[in-house]
Design a protein around this motif. Structure first.
Motif, mmCIF file in Angstrom:
data_model
loop_
_atom_site.group_PDB
_atom_site.id
_atom_site.type_symbol
_atom_site.label_atom_id
_atom_site.label_comp_id
_atom_site.label_asym_id
_atom_site.label_seq_id
_atom_site.Cartn_x
_atom_site.Cartn_y
_atom_site.Cartn_z
ATOM 1 N N PRO A 288 0.812 -1.227 0.000
ATOM 2 C CA PRO A 288 0.000 0.000 0.000
ATOM 3 C C PRO A 288 0.847 1.280 0.000
ATOM 4 O O PRO A 288 1.950 1.301 0.546
ATOM 5 C CB PRO A 288 -0.802 -0.101 1.308
ATOM 6 C CG PRO A 288 -0.055 -1.065 2.152
ATOM 7 C CD PRO A 288 0.660 -2.005 1.235
ATOM 8 N N ASP A 289 0.306 2.319 -0.615
ATOM 9 C CA ASP A 289 0.987 3.613 -0.625
ATOM 10 C C ASP A 289 1.027 4.207 0.779
ATOM 11 O O ASP A 289 0.171 3.911 1.614
ATOM 12 C CB ASP A 289 0.247 4.595 -1.541
ATOM 13 C CG ASP A 289 0.331 4.176 -3.001
ATOM 14 O OD1 ASP A 289 1.160 3.314 -3.335
ATOM 15 O OD2 ASP A 289 -0.444 4.734 -3.795
ATOM 16 N N GLY A 290 1.993 5.073 1.009
ATOM 17 C CA GLY A 290 2.059 5.792 2.280
ATOM 18 C C GLY A 290 0.883 6.756 2.383
ATOM 19 O O GLY A 290 0.204 7.028 1.394
ATOM 20 N N SER A 291 0.633 7.280 3.585
ATOM 21 C CA SER A 291 -0.534 8.138 3.754
ATOM 22 C C SER A 291 -0.168 9.616 3.682
ATOM 23 O O SER A 291 0.880 10.050 4.192
ATOM 24 C CB SER A 291 -1.231 7.794 5.081
ATOM 25 O OG SER A 291 -1.222 8.876 5.980
ATOM 26 N N ALA A 292 -1.040 10.367 3.009
ATOM 27 C CA ALA A 292 -0.821 11.810 2.904
ATOM 28 C C ALA A 292 -0.928 12.452 4.287
ATOM 29 O O ALA A 292 -0.128 13.323 4.636
ATOM 30 C CB ALA A 292 -1.843 12.422 1.946
ATOM 31 N N GLU A 293 -1.902 12.001 5.090
ATOM 32 C CA GLU A 293 -2.105 12.600 6.430
ATOM 33 C C GLU A 293 -0.853 12.447 7.276
ATOM 34 O O GLU A 293 -0.410 13.395 7.929
ATOM 35 C CB GLU A 293 -3.295 11.946 7.161
ATOM 36 C CG GLU A 293 -4.653 12.284 6.594
ATOM 37 C CD GLU A 293 -4.871 11.717 5.200
ATOM 38 O OE1 GLU A 293 -4.454 10.558 4.955
ATOM 39 O OE2 GLU A 293 -5.412 12.446 4.352
ATOM 40 N N LEU A 294 -0.280 11.224 7.263
ATOM 41 C CA LEU A 294 0.908 11.013 8.091
ATOM 42 C C LEU A 294 2.094 11.824 7.560
ATOM 43 O O LEU A 294 2.876 12.394 8.333
ATOM 44 C CB LEU A 294 1.248 9.517 8.166
ATOM 45 C CG LEU A 294 2.434 9.148 9.063
ATOM 46 C CD1 LEU A 294 2.234 9.665 10.489
ATOM 47 C CD2 LEU A 294 2.668 7.634 9.084
ATOM 48 N N THR A 295 2.205 11.909 6.233
ATOM 49 C CA THR A 295 3.297 12.716 5.651
ATOM 50 C C THR A 295 3.178 14.167 6.123
ATOM 51 O O THR A 295 4.154 14.795 6.535
ATOM 52 C CB THR A 295 3.248 12.654 4.103
ATOM 53 O OG1 THR A 295 3.281 11.289 3.696
ATOM 54 C CG2 THR A 295 4.423 13.404 3.489
ATOM 55 N N ILE A 296 1.952 14.688 6.087
ATOM 56 C CA ILE A 296 1.721 16.081 6.466
ATOM 57 C C ILE A 296 2.011 16.288 7.964
ATOM 58 O O ILE A 296 2.624 17.276 8.376
ATOM 59 C CB ILE A 296 0.273 16.473 6.087
ATOM 60 C CG1 ILE A 296 0.162 16.531 4.551
ATOM 61 C CG2 ILE A 296 -0.141 17.787 6.719
ATOM 62 C CD1 ILE A 296 -1.249 16.514 4.017
ATOM 63 N N LYS A 297 1.592 15.315 8.753
ATOM 64 C CA LYS A 297 1.871 15.404 10.194
ATOM 65 C C LYS A 297 3.381 15.402 10.464
ATOM 66 O O LYS A 297 3.887 16.186 11.285
ATOM 67 C CB LYS A 297 1.210 14.202 10.886
ATOM 68 C CG LYS A 297 1.294 14.183 12.382
ATOM 69 C CD LYS A 297 0.419 13.043 12.891
ATOM 70 C CE LYS A 297 0.545 12.862 14.374
ATOM 71 N NZ LYS A 297 -0.266 11.712 14.840
ATOM 72 N N LEU A 298 4.101 14.567 9.721
ATOM 73 C CA LEU A 298 5.558 14.519 9.895
ATOM 74 C C LEU A 298 6.211 15.817 9.440
ATOM 75 O O LEU A 298 7.198 16.267 10.032
ATOM 76 C CB LEU A 298 6.145 13.305 9.161
ATOM 77 C CG LEU A 298 5.848 11.973 9.867
ATOM 78 C CD1 LEU A 298 6.032 10.795 8.910
ATOM 79 C CD2 LEU A 298 6.736 11.788 11.101
#
Ligand code: 5AD
Ligand code: FES
Length: 345
Positions: A243-253
């Motif tokens: 599965p692709d990584g998550s946009a939400e988690l990327t933004i949080k990081l």
């Protein structure tokens, strides 16, 4: 989570277990984290967003990173390399569009010997003395890095990919070592480059512990730039159904990184914009302050597919420049066309 966000804002770091807790929890305080990261971005860089013109000059690569679409063993990848003249034309086009940083990116292509690279670097720096030149061409020896620097290269992007050695080995074949990656990053810094490191969010076998280690490594390494984007599976790799990584988690990081390294240059990456149509805008609102539109000729853009469904592969450089300008302005920021050096000295 509130306490952790406030503590991170105050102290600019957290312990590993606190970082894991912060990464894990998904409550409403993500908004508080974002607001603080935006505040810190504005305190350090105002509403300025820097643009870098990206020139993908070759997709030949002798490395075999298991996640990457242009890895050596992908026989479906149609290979290309730009000529010296093609590269200079990209810079001319970029300069006319207002770019004052060029990023030369490629796979590790043996055709581009140090002599050839130095010829290109010298030519770009003499034609555009007011521009910064960034290289993103992989793992090289100390001497090679030094030669490029002496010819005028200013910056170097080499993502560390993961700060956890075991994780690194799972993502790469045996011939590629974590130690050499770290050696490269340390050499680059020692030579005097403005250095960028970074990692993928949601790469195969990544755990929250890996992410916490990435954050602590970066805090300690203290680079001028940090590039992070979601992992996006590529159909011709063994991770094709991962599965692709998550946009939400990327933004949080992105927000966590902005709080840990207030002055770092932080791109809202193309990978983030690929999995979320508003990814770039959301990234900037969460603390990012750099965008890197593609300056490569349209004819080759589709071939530089390190992951599937990459955006902007059919657009002209001028379209991307205009599109980005409008997007950035729509969120109250402005594109800045000077070199945009890092304030993280
Ligand atoms: N998805 C997202 N990013 C990727 N990269 C390589 N393959 C992928 C992928 N499948 C990233 C790596 C590399 C940078 C140039 O692109 O982090 O360092
Ligand atoms: Fe390329 Fe929007 S940035 S079209």
């Amino acid at each position: 989570m509130t306490d952790l966000v406030e503590k991170l804002y105050r102290e600019r770091t957290l312990s590993k277990s606190e970082l894991i807790e912060l990464i894990n929890c998904r409550d409403a305080d993500t908004e508080r984290l974002r607001t603080l990261a935006e505040k810190v971005r504005i305190e350090n860089y105002g509403h300025d967003v820097y643009v870098r013109g990206l020139i993908e000059f070759s997709n030949y690569c002798k490395q075999d990173c298991r996640y990457c679409g242009i890895r050596k063993s992908n026989l479906n990848c149609e290979r290309y390399r730009l000529s010296y003249n093609d590269i200079m034309e990209c810079c001319d086009e970029g300069y006319k569009l207002g770019f004052r940083t060029f990023v030369l990116q490629s796979g590790e292509d043996a055709y581009f010997t140090d002599d050839r690279l130095c010829e290109i670097i010298t030519a770009i720096k003499s034609r555009y003395p007011d521009c910064a030149l960034t290289l993103s061409i992989g793992e090289k020896s100390f001497d090679s890095y030094k030669r490029y620097y002496d010819c005028g290269a200013d910056r170097y992007l080499l993502r560390h990919e993961t700060a956890n050695k075991e994780h690194y080995q799972k993502l790469h074949p045996e011939a590629q070592s974590f130690e050499n990656r770290m050696r490269c990053l340390n050499d680059l810094k020692r030579i005097g480059y403005q250095v960028g490191c970074g990692f993928m969010v949601g790469s195969p076998y990544q755990t929250d512990e890996c992410l916490a280690e990435d954050l602590l490594f970066m805090k300690d390494f203290n680079p001028q730039m940090i590039g992070i984007g979601p992992f996006i599976s590529h159909k011709d790799t063994e991770f094709d159904d991962y599965p692709d990584g998550s946009a939400e988690l990327t933004i949080k990081l992105l927000s966590i990184i902005r709080l840990m390294l207030p002055k770092v240059l932080l791109p809202a990456t193309t990978a983030l914009a690929t999995i979320d149509a508003k990814g770039r805008e959301k990234g900037i609102l969460a603390g990012a302050n750099v965008v890197m539109p593609n300056l490569s000729p349209v004819l080759v853009r589709k071939k530089y597919q390190i992951y599937d469904n990459k955006i902007c592969t059919g657009d002209e450089s001028a379209q991307c420049a205009l599109c980005l300008k409008q997007r950035i302005e729509s969120i109250g920021c402005r594109i800045v066309t000077d070199r945009g050096d890092s304030k993280n000295k």
